[in-house]
Design an enzyme around this catalytic site. Structure first.
Site, mmCIF file in Angstrom:
data_model
loop_
_atom_site.group_PDB
_atom_site.id
_atom_site.type_symbol
_atom_site.label_atom_id
_atom_site.label_comp_id
_atom_site.label_asym_id
_atom_site.label_seq_id
_atom_site.Cartn_x
_atom_site.Cartn_y
_atom_site.Cartn_z
ATOM 1 C CG ASP A 1 38.089 -88.379 -42.577
ATOM 2 O OD1 ASP A 1 39.272 -88.071 -41.859
ATOM 3 O OD2 ASP A 1 38.463 -88.937 -43.916
ATOM 4 C CG HIS B 1 40.002 -93.278 -43.845
ATOM 5 N ND1 HIS B 1 39.310 -92.029 -44.164
ATOM 6 C CD2 HIS B 1 38.939 -93.956 -43.604
ATOM 7 C CE1 HIS B 1 37.903 -92.200 -44.121
ATOM 8 N NE2 HIS B 1 37.646 -93.500 -43.619
ATOM 9 C CG HIS C 1 43.495 -93.988 -49.188
ATOM 10 N ND1 HIS C 1 44.008 -94.506 -48.106
ATOM 11 C CD2 HIS C 1 42.637 -93.302 -48.581
ATOM 12 C CE1 HIS C 1 43.169 -94.207 -46.655
ATOM 13 N NE2 HIS C 1 42.183 -93.291 -47.303
ATOM 14 C CG ASP D 1 41.891 -88.689 -43.909
ATOM 15 O OD1 ASP D 1 41.203 -87.988 -44.615
ATOM 16 O OD2 ASP D 1 41.405 -89.777 -43.679
HETATM 17 ZN ZN LIG Z 1 40.011 -89.993 -44.919
#
Ligand SMILES: [Zn+2]
Length: 299
Positions: free
Chosen positions: A234, A159, A120, A157
């Site tokens: 995740d 996200h 991120h 991942d």
């Molecule tokens: Zn993540």
């Protein structure tokens, strides 16, 4: 041959156990891998990333702010923790670790970090528990040094890898691919070269079914000299932040298919652990070790 594994004690910045970022997982993961016999010859220990490497993917003013612990309050809020001396060192070591994994992968085909995947973090600053974008920095260093000509970031991942997508938005040499939960953070998605948004509660079979055509397409379009694989755990059903419904066996099969696909074609793979969020550190560290145990099948 032994799978090269990278670890540095500074990966664990020793947060309070109550912190919502499960920092102690890095120490526990390393202990488990040693106990499992995956580190018979010791760790590959990375050097902390230098400012000159970090500046290839990040604004020099932001790099300086992290190095001197003067990150502004708004950026620290976006990151989710204060950038003190320990966090700055952990972020530099994790980034050095991903670069070392990449160099070892170029030498021997495959290597994995026991941290990394801070996807991120964007050029101007960190976000979402990510201070420096280790994969973006490592890819940029390899490209700048002429060690590789083209890079694929294969990000599983849960996200979206928004920071990585933004950093390389105008770079034709780096192909960014992100498979993520469509309703997950970040709410404002970036544009990767290939985005695969998945609905809530996606299960193993549905996830694994999309991989073969995606792998073929990524190979065709990216033509990579190296693959950075973000094996975030995740997407697991028990993850506090994940929203998907995968099992440990499903994650292992995902890792096996991704790593196997590129290794069968002689393309080096550098693995990073990505995200995983649980208060049960034992279960979480065990889940992250799926990457290393699965990768060890290919050496
Ligand atoms: Zn993540």
């Amino acid at each position: 041959m032994v799978l090269p594994l990278i670890h540095h004690p500074a990966f664990d910045a020793q947060f309070d156990a109550a912190h919502r970022f499960p920092m102690s997982k890095f120490t526990r993961l390393a202990e488990m891998l040693v106990a499992d016999g995956l580190v018979p010859d010791g760790w590959h220990v990375p050097a902390p990333a230098l400012a000159s490497w970090l500046e290839l993917a990040h604004d020099p003013r932001y790099v300086e702010a992290v190095m001197t612990q003067r990150v502004d309050a708004a950026t620290e809020k976006a990151i989710g923790f204060k950038v003190d001396e320990r966090v700055a060192l952990r972020s530099r070591c994790a980034t050095g670790g991903t670069l070392l994994a990449a160099r070892l992968a170029l030498d021997g085909g495959l290597a994995c970090n026991t941290a990394g995947g801070s996807h991120h973090a964007a050029r101007d600053g960190g976000a979402g528990f990510s201070v420096f974008n280790d994969v973006a920095v490592a890819a940029s260093v390899l490209l700048a040094d002429g060690d590789v000509g083209r890079v694929l970031v294969f990000d599983c991942d849960v996200h979206q890898g928004d920071g990585t997508a933004n950093i390389f938005a105008d770079d034709p040499l780096v192909f960014t691919l992100s498979i993520h939960g469509e309703n997950n953070y970040p709410t404002q998605k970036a544009r990767s070269d290939l985005d695969v948004p998945l609905p809530d509660r996606t299960v193993d079979a549905a996830y694994l079914a999309i991989l073969p055509p995606l792998l073929e397409r990524a190979l065709r379009e990216a033509k990579p000299d190296i693959v950075f694989y973000n094996a975030g755990v995740d997407p697991h059903a028990d993850d506090r932040l994940g929203r998907l419904s995968m099992s440990d066996a499903g994650l292992a099969e995902r890792d096996r298919r991704v790593i196997g696909f590129f290794r069968e074609r002689g393309i080096p793979v550098a693995g990073v652990i990505g995200g995983g969020y649980s208060r049960d550190i034992e279960a979480l560290a065990r889940r992250h070790s799926i990457l290393h145990r699965t990768a060890a099948e290919f050496v």
